[in-house]
Design an enzyme around this catalytic site. Structure first.
Site, PDB file in Angstrom:
ATOM      1  N   ASP A   1       3.378  -2.984  -0.715  1.00  0.00           N
ATOM      2  CA  ASP A   1       4.766  -3.297  -1.063  1.00  0.00           C
ATOM      3  C   ASP A   1       4.865  -4.532  -1.950  1.00  0.00           C
ATOM      4  O   ASP A   1       5.950  -4.864  -2.430  1.00  0.00           O
ATOM      5  CB  ASP A   1       5.603  -3.507   0.206  1.00  0.00           C
TER       6      ASP A   1
ATOM      7  N   ASP B   1       6.758   3.952   6.339  1.00  0.00           N
ATOM      8  CA  ASP B   1       5.950   3.685   7.532  1.00  0.00           C
ATOM      9  C   ASP B   1       6.026   2.221   7.929  1.00  0.00           C
ATOM     10  O   ASP B   1       5.761   1.331   7.120  1.00  0.00           O
ATOM     11  CB  ASP B   1       4.479   4.040   7.278  1.00  0.00           C
TER      12      ASP B   1
ATOM     13  N   ASP C   1      10.391   0.871   1.918  1.00  0.00           N
ATOM     14  CA  ASP C   1       9.169   1.522   2.376  1.00  0.00           C
ATOM     15  C   ASP C   1       9.516   2.402   3.579  1.00  0.00           C
ATOM     16  O   ASP C   1      10.592   2.267   4.171  1.00  0.00           O
ATOM     17  CB  ASP C   1       8.149   0.448   2.747  1.00  0.00           C
TER      18      ASP C   1
END
Length: 230
Positions: free
Chosen positions: A177, A15, A13
């Site tokens: 996620d 951010d 991921d």
């Protein structure tokens, strides 16, 4: 179980996983250098809800193996762009944005997905939207996607493109996620991950954000990364 042999694919991921919020989500030069060194021997893909035009700003100069963006709907490998969504989605998206306008909800449109920032839908609104699309949340924000398309489907598609059949290591921090964690061999949470990610993780890193990525890559390169066996 140690992950020691053959090339690996890290899917990360962006951010609050690769880049600090306190740094305005710009990736650090140290993290850039470490990833570039890593991809000389392995694979590293950035899997994010963000648009490519923003990645070109926040991660300028970073060249991972691939970008899996807009929450899995667009894949970039070298100069190639691959749409991971049905063409029929764009007509459905018009209906989605029309419904959002009628609900009085502010939104923005990416190349493929629709973004709704800091807005919780009512149960009724959410039920109506999910008749024609998927809605995923990430720390209060929402992403509206084609049915069945998400980070997980993006990773599966990327592995097909790369013809990769080795071990896949997923690292993340937020709710969106979770799908990604379903299709990787080793699940990793950065230190600042939300509880639901830490709960499913094989490994919770000591460090947060970019420092956590450096920690993970050190574990991989040293052969000390392990997976739960229970």
């Amino acid at each position: 179980m140690a992950i020691t042999s053959g090339k690996v694919l890290v899917v990360s991921d962006y951010d609050r996983t690769l880049a600090h919020e306190k740094d305005g989500f710009f990736v650090s030069e140290e993290v850039k250098r470490r990833i570039q060194s890593f991809v000389e021997r392995n694979y590293f893909a950035i899997v994010s809800g963000r648009e490519k035009r923003l990645m070109d700003i926040f991660a300028k100069g970073l060249k991972p193996t691939a970008w899996v963006l807009e929450n899995g709907t667009l894949i970039f490998v070298g100069d190639e762009e691959i749409l991971n969504a049905p063409r029929s989605w764009f007509q459905i998206r018009e209906e989605v944005t029309s419904r959002l306008e009628k609900m009085g909800i502010n939104f923005s449109v990416g190349r493929v997905i629709v973004y709704v920032n800091n807005r919780g839908f009512t149960d009724q609104e959410l039920s109506q939207l999910r008749e024609i699309c998927d809605v995923e949340y990430n720390r209060g924000d929402a992403m509206i996607l084609p049915k069945g398309i998400n980070k997980a489907s993006g990773i599966v598609k990327l592995k097909e493109i790369l013809k990769f059949n080795g071990k896949t290591i997923g690292v993340g921090d937020g709710e969106n996620d979770l799908k990604m964690m379903e299709v990787v061999d080793v699940k990793v949470a950065v230190g600042n991950a939300v509880p639901m990610i830490k709960e499913v993780a094989d490994l919770v890193l000591k460090h947060e954000d970019g420092e956590g990525i450096l920690e993970l890559l050190d574990l991989i390169d040293s052969g000390k990364l392990t997976k739960k066996t229970n």
